[in-house]
Scaffold this motif. Sequence first.
Motif, PDB file in Angstrom:
ATOM      1  N   LEU A  40       7.830  43.694 -13.925  1.00 32.01           N
ATOM      2  CA  LEU A  40       6.636  42.964 -14.338  1.00 32.01           C
ATOM      3  C   LEU A  40       5.464  43.390 -13.467  1.00 32.01           C
ATOM      4  CD1 LEU A  40       7.846  39.281 -14.925  1.00 32.01           C
ATOM      5  CD2 LEU A  40       7.455  41.084 -16.613  1.00 32.01           C
ATOM      6  N   CYS A  41       4.340  43.660 -14.125  1.00 34.80           N
ATOM      7  CA  CYS A  41       3.131  44.103 -13.422  1.00 34.80           C
ATOM      8  C   CYS A  41       1.983  43.208 -13.864  1.00 34.80           C
ATOM      9  CB  CYS A  41       2.853  45.564 -13.768  1.00 34.80           C
ATOM     10  SG  CYS A  41       1.302  46.220 -13.099  1.00 34.80           S
ATOM     11  N   HIS A  42       1.026  42.983 -12.971  1.00 35.06           N
ATOM     12  CA  HIS A  42      -0.121  42.138 -13.318  1.00 35.06           C
ATOM     13  C   HIS A  42      -0.874  42.681 -14.524  1.00 35.06           C
ATOM     14  CE1 HIS A  42       0.122  39.303  -9.975  1.00 35.06           C
ATOM     15  NE2 HIS A  42       0.426  40.317  -9.187  1.00 35.06           N
ATOM     16  N   THR A  43      -0.833  43.987 -14.747  1.00 34.33           N
ATOM     17  CA  THR A  43      -1.523  44.562 -15.902  1.00 34.33           C
ATOM     18  C   THR A  43      -0.970  44.023 -17.212  1.00 34.33           C
ATOM     19  OG1 THR A  43      -1.950  46.583 -14.625  1.00 34.33           O
ATOM     20  CG2 THR A  43      -2.196  46.737 -17.010  1.00 34.33           C
ATOM     21  N   GLU A 358       6.708  32.800 -12.754  1.00 38.40           N
ATOM     22  CA  GLU A 358       6.275  31.759 -11.819  1.00 38.40           C
ATOM     23  C   GLU A 358       6.420  32.229 -10.373  1.00 38.40           C
ATOM     24  OE1 GLU A 358       7.306  27.075 -10.699  1.00 38.40           O
ATOM     25  OE2 GLU A 358       8.493  28.148 -12.199  1.00 38.40           O
ATOM     26  N   ASP A 359       7.547  32.853 -10.054  1.00 36.56           N
ATOM     27  CA  ASP A 359       7.765  33.338  -8.686  1.00 36.56           C
ATOM     28  C   ASP A 359       6.747  34.415  -8.321  1.00 36.56           C
ATOM     29  OD1 ASP A 359       9.890  31.623  -8.518  1.00 36.56           O
ATOM     30  OD2 ASP A 359      11.451  33.172  -8.646  1.00 36.56           O
ATOM     31  N   MET A 360       6.406  35.247  -9.296  1.00 35.96           N
ATOM     32  CA  MET A 360       5.415  36.293  -9.070  1.00 35.96           C
ATOM     33  C   MET A 360       4.040  35.682  -8.783  1.00 35.96           C
ATOM     34  SD  MET A 360       4.431  39.301 -11.775  1.00 35.96           S
ATOM     35  CE  MET A 360       3.303  40.638 -11.375  1.00 35.96           C
ATOM     36  N   LYS A 361       3.639  34.713  -9.582  1.00 31.19           N
ATOM     37  CA  LYS A 361       2.325  34.091  -9.410  1.00 31.19           C
ATOM     38  C   LYS A 361       2.241  33.298  -8.112  1.00 31.19           C
ATOM     39  CE  LYS A 361       1.116  33.896 -14.313  1.00 31.19           C
ATOM     40  NZ  LYS A 361       0.795  33.036 -15.484  1.00 31.19           N
ATOM     41  N   LYS A 362       3.360  32.730  -7.674  1.00 31.40           N
ATOM     42  CA  LYS A 362       3.379  31.977  -6.415  1.00 31.40           C
ATOM     43  C   LYS A 362       3.462  32.886  -5.196  1.00 31.40           C
ATOM     44  CE  LYS A 362       5.512  27.669  -8.056  1.00 31.40           C
ATOM     45  NZ  LYS A 362       6.724  26.794  -7.943  1.00 31.40           N
ATOM     46  N   GLY A 363       3.739  34.150  -5.419  1.00 29.97           N
ATOM     47  CA  GLY A 363       3.881  35.069  -4.302  1.00 29.97           C
ATOM     48  C   GLY A 363       5.243  35.041  -3.661  1.00 29.97           C
ATOM     49  N   GLU A 364       6.210  34.388  -4.323  1.00 29.95           N
ATOM     50  CA  GLU A 364       7.551  34.297  -3.752  1.00 29.95           C
ATOM     51  C   GLU A 364       8.348  35.580  -3.936  1.00 29.95           C
ATOM     52  OE1 GLU A 364       9.388  30.811  -5.326  1.00 29.95           O
ATOM     53  OE2 GLU A 364       7.892  29.450  -4.459  1.00 29.95           O
ATOM     54  N   VAL A 365       7.965  36.394  -4.892  1.00 28.69           N
ATOM     55  CA  VAL A 365       8.560  37.712  -5.067  1.00 28.69           C
ATOM     56  C   VAL A 365       7.438  38.683  -5.385  1.00 28.69           C
ATOM     57  CG1 VAL A 365       9.007  37.360  -7.544  1.00 28.69           C
ATOM     58  CG2 VAL A 365      10.337  39.048  -6.286  1.00 28.69           C
ATOM     59  N   ILE A 366       7.530  39.880  -4.843  1.00 31.70           N
ATOM     60  CA  ILE A 366       6.470  40.859  -5.036  1.00 31.70           C
ATOM     61  C   ILE A 366       6.655  41.607  -6.345  1.00 31.70           C
ATOM     62  CG2 ILE A 366       5.420  42.963  -4.090  1.00 31.70           C
ATOM     63  CD1 ILE A 366       6.173  41.871  -1.303  1.00 31.70           C
ATOM     64  N   LYS A 367       7.862  42.049  -6.608  1.00 30.37           N
ATOM     65  CA  LYS A 367       8.122  42.828  -7.821  1.00 30.37           C
ATOM     66  C   LYS A 367       9.318  42.249  -8.566  1.00 30.37           C
ATOM     67  CE  LYS A 367       6.412  45.645  -9.487  1.00 30.37           C
ATOM     68  NZ  LYS A 367       5.500  45.661 -10.675  1.00 30.37           N
ATOM     69  N   PRO A 368       9.065  41.345  -9.504  1.00 32.50           N
ATOM     70  CA  PRO A 368      10.165  40.871 -10.347  1.00 32.50           C
ATOM     71  C   PRO A 368      10.546  41.945 -11.370  1.00 32.50           C
ATOM     72  CG  PRO A 368       8.102  39.821 -10.976  1.00 32.50           C
ATOM     73  CD  PRO A 368       7.799  40.704  -9.806  1.00 32.50           C
ATOM     74  N   ILE A 369      11.834  42.055 -11.628  1.00 34.40           N
ATOM     75  CA  ILE A 369      12.370  43.021 -12.586  1.00 34.40           C
ATOM     76  C   ILE A 369      13.213  42.264 -13.592  1.00 34.40           C
ATOM     77  CG2 ILE A 369      13.820  45.074 -12.892  1.00 34.40           C
ATOM     78  CD1 ILE A 369      13.165  45.740  -9.920  1.00 34.40           C
TER      79      ILE A 369
END
Length: 373
Positions: A40-43, A358-369
């Motif tokens: 998952l990427c912010h783009t 959710e984890d990505m937006k909270k900053g709990e994980v940098i690169k979710p796959i």
Amino acid sequence: MTKAQAFLVKGVNAPFKLADVELDEPLENEVLVKITACGLCHTDFLIPAGIFPSPYPCTVGHEGSGTVLSVGSAVKSVQKGDSVLLSFAHCGECGYCKEGKVAACKEFYERNFGRVRNPSAGARPVGKIVGDGTEVHGTFFGQSSLASHCLVVESSVVKVPSSTDLSLFAPFGCGLQSGAGAVLNLFQPKRDETIVIFGLGAVGFGAFWAAVHLGIKTIVVVDLLQSRLSLASSQGATHTFLGSSASLVADIHAATGGMGAHYAVECTGVARVLRSAWEAVRNGGKVCSVGNPGPGVAPPFDINDQVNTSKSWCGLVEGDSNPPEFIPRLMKLHANGEFPVETISKVYPVAEFDKAVEDMKKGEVIKPIISFV
């Protein structure tokens, strides 16, 4: 037709919804890929946000990996059964592509954001939603790999050894190569020079690991989260600073001999952070924007300042990389222990997609796959 499940976006501000779709047969320049995983990427989230225009309903995802199921009649680089990583698309015909500068392709926007499958097909939909027959648009970055299966243009496909950990290496197709390419392909700093990296997402860590690989004497990293700064410190950063610090620019100058850094990589796409990057480099220094805020945002400095300080600023897409050459280079670094993507990534099953976001937006994980197997 191939039956698949894909995360669809049905309009601006609409949520991602997993849906059953039927994909068309591959066009002559396309490859049908069974997806193993997709980073998952912010783009990806710029499409439901409406920041980049898009046809709807559509699929996104541009850090895919998987196995080739079938190929179009003109495809030569891969065949059924090959393991592949997926990256950005390019036309292969313009002057830039023929020079090997594929990230500078004249049709980069059309092929990656415009969903052009090939010149004759244009942005034709790739399939239909099962049940109501609504056409679905794919080909985001030549792939739309946030799905169990996708049709991929050949220029987006990178063949890798069958032993490749496809989940681990899926993110190499965009963010990581974008950051690493800013250092390895663009700046190419010398060991006794200094560099500062703003934003420790996947792009920022790609740039950071590239700087560590080159043995740069002074590597400064900036982020809003102490956890990310601590991780970078344990992996070779010489100085770490919180982006919220009022003395940030002064601290960077102090860390770089009082003059500022030779190079800065801006990975957030936030204008005020770009301004800090501009102020953090020395006279004659170079700043590169890898983060992208979307259309309509002007750089936060003026020409007079740029001329009088002899500073340079540029943008860079996809690290100025040629994926079939650059991605294996990054994989080799990983094999040598120099590009530890596993320290910033976490694999989620399809059923936990919302948690991954959710984890990505909270900053709990940098690169979710997202794993589709």
